[in-house]
Design a protein around this motif. Structure first.
Motif, PDB file in Angstrom:
ATOM      1  N   CYS A 161      30.951  67.002  67.811  1.00 39.85           N
ATOM      2  CA  CYS A 161      30.500  66.169  66.685  1.00 39.85           C
ATOM      3  C   CYS A 161      29.079  65.678  66.922  1.00 39.85           C
ATOM      4  O   CYS A 161      28.783  65.070  67.958  1.00 39.85           O
ATOM      5  CB  CYS A 161      31.443  64.976  66.520  1.00 39.85           C
ATOM      6  SG  CYS A 161      31.022  63.873  65.144  1.00 39.85           S
ATOM      7  N   ASN A 203      32.250  59.075  57.427  1.00 42.73           N
ATOM      8  CA  ASN A 203      32.766  58.728  58.743  1.00 42.73           C
ATOM      9  C   ASN A 203      34.002  59.591  59.000  1.00 42.73           C
ATOM     10  O   ASN A 203      34.555  60.177  58.071  1.00 42.73           O
ATOM     11  CB  ASN A 203      33.139  57.248  58.816  1.00 42.73           C
ATOM     12  CG  ASN A 203      31.934  56.341  58.712  1.00 42.73           C
ATOM     13  OD1 ASN A 203      30.789  56.795  58.796  1.00 42.73           O
ATOM     14  ND2 ASN A 203      32.174  55.055  58.533  1.00 42.73           N
ATOM     15  N   TYR A 204      34.427  59.657  60.264  1.00 48.32           N
ATOM     16  CA  TYR A 204      35.577  60.485  60.601  1.00 48.32           C
ATOM     17  C   TYR A 204      36.576  59.728  61.461  1.00 48.32           C
ATOM     18  O   TYR A 204      36.195  58.879  62.280  1.00 48.32           O
ATOM     19  CB  TYR A 204      35.146  61.735  61.380  1.00 48.32           C
ATOM     20  CG  TYR A 204      34.357  62.739  60.595  1.00 48.32           C
ATOM     21  CD1 TYR A 204      34.970  63.597  59.691  1.00 48.32           C
ATOM     22  CD2 TYR A 204      32.972  62.841  60.749  1.00 48.32           C
ATOM     23  CE1 TYR A 204      34.245  64.525  58.962  1.00 48.32           C
ATOM     24  CE2 TYR A 204      32.233  63.772  60.039  1.00 48.32           C
ATOM     25  CZ  TYR A 204      32.876  64.607  59.144  1.00 48.32           C
ATOM     26  OH  TYR A 204      32.152  65.531  58.419  1.00 48.32           O
ATOM     27  N   ALA A 237      38.285  62.529  56.805  1.00 43.46           N
ATOM     28  CA  ALA A 237      36.983  62.069  56.323  1.00 43.46           C
ATOM     29  C   ALA A 237      37.159  60.736  55.594  1.00 43.46           C
ATOM     30  O   ALA A 237      38.070  60.582  54.774  1.00 43.46           O
ATOM     31  CB  ALA A 237      36.359  63.100  55.390  1.00 43.46           C
ATOM     32  N   TYR A 297      37.645  56.906  65.976  1.00 41.15           N
ATOM     33  CA  TYR A 297      36.890  56.665  64.734  1.00 41.15           C
ATOM     34  C   TYR A 297      35.409  56.807  65.050  1.00 41.15           C
ATOM     35  O   TYR A 297      34.869  56.111  65.916  1.00 41.15           O
ATOM     36  CB  TYR A 297      37.187  55.259  64.217  1.00 41.15           C
ATOM     37  CG  TYR A 297      36.586  54.917  62.872  1.00 41.15           C
ATOM     38  CD1 TYR A 297      37.374  54.904  61.719  1.00 41.15           C
ATOM     39  CD2 TYR A 297      35.249  54.564  62.743  1.00 41.15           C
ATOM     40  CE1 TYR A 297      36.834  54.561  60.485  1.00 41.15           C
ATOM     41  CE2 TYR A 297      34.701  54.228  61.516  1.00 41.15           C
ATOM     42  CZ  TYR A 297      35.503  54.232  60.387  1.00 41.15           C
ATOM     43  OH  TYR A 297      34.963  53.889  59.158  1.00 41.15           O
ATOM     44  N   HIS A 298      34.745  57.714  64.335  1.00 40.44           N
ATOM     45  CA  HIS A 298      33.309  57.940  64.506  1.00 40.44           C
ATOM     46  C   HIS A 298      32.602  57.442  63.257  1.00 40.44           C
ATOM     47  O   HIS A 298      32.779  57.998  62.179  1.00 40.44           O
ATOM     48  CB  HIS A 298      33.039  59.435  64.726  1.00 40.44           C
ATOM     49  CG  HIS A 298      31.680  59.742  65.258  1.00 40.44           C
ATOM     50  ND1 HIS A 298      30.530  59.352  64.621  1.00 40.44           N
ATOM     51  CD2 HIS A 298      31.280  60.408  66.384  1.00 40.44           C
ATOM     52  CE1 HIS A 298      29.473  59.774  65.310  1.00 40.44           C
ATOM     53  NE2 HIS A 298      29.907  60.405  66.392  1.00 40.44           N
ATOM     54  N   THR A 319      28.412  64.150  60.753  1.00 42.95           N
ATOM     55  CA  THR A 319      28.618  62.973  59.908  1.00 42.95           C
ATOM     56  C   THR A 319      27.680  62.918  58.704  1.00 42.95           C
ATOM     57  O   THR A 319      28.106  62.545  57.616  1.00 42.95           O
ATOM     58  CB  THR A 319      28.430  61.681  60.723  1.00 42.95           C
ATOM     59  OG1 THR A 319      27.120  61.669  61.322  1.00 42.95           O
ATOM     60  CG2 THR A 319      29.489  61.557  61.807  1.00 42.95           C
ATOM     61  N   VAL A 344      31.615  69.334  63.773  1.00 38.61           N
ATOM     62  CA  VAL A 344      31.776  68.323  62.733  1.00 38.61           C
ATOM     63  C   VAL A 344      30.519  67.455  62.716  1.00 38.61           C
ATOM     64  O   VAL A 344      30.057  66.998  63.773  1.00 38.61           O
ATOM     65  CB  VAL A 344      33.020  67.451  63.020  1.00 38.61           C
ATOM     66  CG1 VAL A 344      33.179  66.375  61.959  1.00 38.61           C
ATOM     67  CG2 VAL A 344      34.273  68.321  63.090  1.00 38.61           C
ATOM     68  N   VAL A 376      41.454  65.950  61.260  1.00 40.92           N
ATOM     69  CA  VAL A 376      40.161  65.317  61.010  1.00 40.92           C
ATOM     70  C   VAL A 376      40.218  64.676  59.628  1.00 40.92           C
ATOM     71  O   VAL A 376      40.370  65.369  58.614  1.00 40.92           O
ATOM     72  CB  VAL A 376      39.019  66.350  61.079  1.00 40.92           C
ATOM     73  CG1 VAL A 376      37.674  65.664  60.834  1.00 40.92           C
ATOM     74  CG2 VAL A 376      39.024  67.068  62.420  1.00 40.92           C
ATOM     75  N   VAL A 409      33.771  68.288  53.032  1.00 40.93           N
ATOM     76  CA  VAL A 409      34.711  67.171  52.968  1.00 40.93           C
ATOM     77  C   VAL A 409      34.078  65.979  52.262  1.00 40.93           C
ATOM     78  O   VAL A 409      32.863  65.812  52.258  1.00 40.93           O
ATOM     79  CB  VAL A 409      35.177  66.742  54.380  1.00 40.93           C
ATOM     80  CG1 VAL A 409      36.036  67.805  55.009  1.00 40.93           C
ATOM     81  CG2 VAL A 409      34.005  66.377  55.277  1.00 40.93           C
ATOM     82  N   PHE A 413      39.430  61.079  64.072  1.00 38.31           N
ATOM     83  CA  PHE A 413      40.001  62.234  64.745  1.00 38.31           C
ATOM     84  C   PHE A 413      41.362  61.824  65.298  1.00 38.31           C
ATOM     85  O   PHE A 413      41.450  61.013  66.230  1.00 38.31           O
ATOM     86  CB  PHE A 413      39.087  62.701  65.875  1.00 38.31           C
ATOM     87  CG  PHE A 413      37.720  63.132  65.407  1.00 38.31           C
ATOM     88  CD1 PHE A 413      37.528  64.390  64.860  1.00 38.31           C
ATOM     89  CD2 PHE A 413      36.632  62.270  65.513  1.00 38.31           C
ATOM     90  CE1 PHE A 413      36.267  64.797  64.425  1.00 38.31           C
ATOM     91  CE2 PHE A 413      35.372  62.659  65.081  1.00 38.31           C
ATOM     92  CZ  PHE A 413      35.183  63.918  64.531  1.00 38.31           C
ATOM     93  N   LYS A 472      41.520  65.646  54.433  1.00 37.48           N
ATOM     94  CA  LYS A 472      42.038  65.838  55.783  1.00 37.48           C
ATOM     95  C   LYS A 472      41.990  67.322  56.113  1.00 37.48           C
ATOM     96  O   LYS A 472      42.396  68.160  55.306  1.00 37.48           O
ATOM     97  CB  LYS A 472      43.472  65.316  55.895  1.00 37.48           C
ATOM     98  CG  LYS A 472      43.603  63.815  55.622  1.00 37.48           C
ATOM     99  CD  LYS A 472      45.053  63.345  55.714  1.00 37.48           C
ATOM    100  CE  LYS A 472      45.162  61.854  55.430  1.00 37.48           C
ATOM    101  NZ  LYS A 472      46.567  61.361  55.508  1.00 37.48           N
TER     102      LYS A 472
END
Length: 355
Positions: A61, A212-213, A179, A223-224, A117, A115, A177, A164, A215, A169
């Motif tokens: 990511c 944001n993602y 979104a 959470y990213h 952002t 992935v 993953v 996404v 995982f 998902k």
């Protein structure tokens, strides 16, 4: 034969030194045996992370393999530079890259998905895209619409890409993953969309350019937050999903700029998300945004009993590994120092008896 200075060239120096870590971290990640009911991740600089599950699913990511300023030039920003558009400043932004390259992108193996952002170039990187496309032919390229459009423009085959938007998902082997909405005001006001720029408009649809993602793995959920600023809607995400670890783009904002999350808002984000661990990232990479993450720890110590914080901040190091839940109660990362077998064989150096 010994080396001779007359054989040394700039090209030879670059090839022998760069990337600074060589394949050390590539090898570590590849050989890592992630234990059942855990998930491991490595910080690659900026907001770049590598996630590896117990089932050996690998997600990359936001790996950025570029550089910041490399010359003083004219001392002025190029017309249309995102920081100029955001602040009105014309003098050059002194954003030198401060971190070494800890991963060799062209030695990447076994990536199941790249992935990204959002659309900014320190997250969406052509070198990473090229390496993953070449070395991992089955890897998926997952991102919001404008990220995918950029990949397509670079030559990534369309069938490898997945667009996404919040609520989507995507299953990448055993990792789901998710979104989610991003809260990146900087991305909105610096979006390089020619049609919108010609109309003098600021785009309003964040979902096209940033997400944001979350995982979701068998060992925990990560959470990213990309480059999101603080937003009250983090609480909605925390109510809807189980968040074990969250990462946020922390930094010391220069005068007239609000681009990174402050120490207080890193803690607010963690509280809103109901997370167990909050990890600041991004503060490491730009010389003009560098910050001390221990500021977060000290404020947490001041507030943790009064506000009943049930999470802990974690100070990471670029190139370091974090495993959840193994490291969830740790406060800080330190690299393995070696020498566990010191004096297991007779040393050559005589020591005076008084030592």
């Amino acid at each position: 034969m010994s080396e001779n200075i007359h054989d040394i060239t700039k090209e030879k120096w670059v090839n022998s030194v760069f990337p600074e870590w060589g394949t050390w971290l590539n090898e570590e990640i590849e050989s890592e045996d992630v234990k059942k009911d855990t998930v491991s991740m490595w910080w690659l600089g900026c907001t770049g992370i590598w996630i590896k599950s117990h089932e050996s699913t690998n997600i990359l990511c936001d790996l950025w393999c570029g550089s910041g300023k490399r010359t003083h030039g004219t001392g002025m920003m190029k017309k249309g530079h995102q920081m100029m558009r955001m602040s009105g400043v014309q003098k050059m932004q002194p954003n030198l890259r401060t971190q070494p390259f800890v991963l060799d992108p062209f030695e990447i193996k076994n990536v199941d998905a790249l992935v990204v952002t959002h659309i900014h170039s320190d997250h969406l990187d052509i070198n990473t895209a090229a390496a993953v496309n070449k070395n991992c032919p089955d890897a998926k390229f997952i991102g919001p619409k404008e990220v995918v459009e950029t990949w397509l423009g670079w030559g990534i085959p369309k069938e490898k890409t997945i667009v996404v938007k919040p609520g989507n998902k995507v299953k990448v082997k055993d990792i789901e993953v998710v979104a989610l909405e991003a809260f990146d005001r900087t991305a909105l006001v610096t979006w390089d969309n020619p049609e919108e720029t010609l109309r003098g408009k600021v785009p309003q649809d964040m979902d096209l350019i940033a997400v944001n993602y979350l995982f979701c793995t068998s060992g925990g959920n990560i959470y990213h937050a990309g480059d999101s600023h603080y937003c009250n809607k983090f609480a909605e995400h925390g109510n809807q999903y189980k968040v074990d670890v969250c990462l946020g783009a922390y930094g010391e904002n220069p005068r007239g700029i609000t681009d990174k999350v402050t120490s207080v808002d890193m803690l607010r984000m963690a509280e809103a998300l109901n997370t167990n661990v909050v990890i600041p990232v991004h503060y490491d990479i730009w010389s003009n945004f560098m910050a001390d993450p221990k500021e977060i720890t000290e404020i947490w110590k001041m507030k943790k009993d009064r506000l009943k914080y049930d999470f802990k901040p974690y100070i990471w190091q670029v190139g370091g590994k974090f495993t959840y839940p193994t490291n969830k109660d740790d406060m800080e990362f330190n690299f393995y120092r070696g020498f566990d077998d010191a004096f297991s064989v007779e040393n050559d150096t005589p020591f005076p008896s008084f030592l």
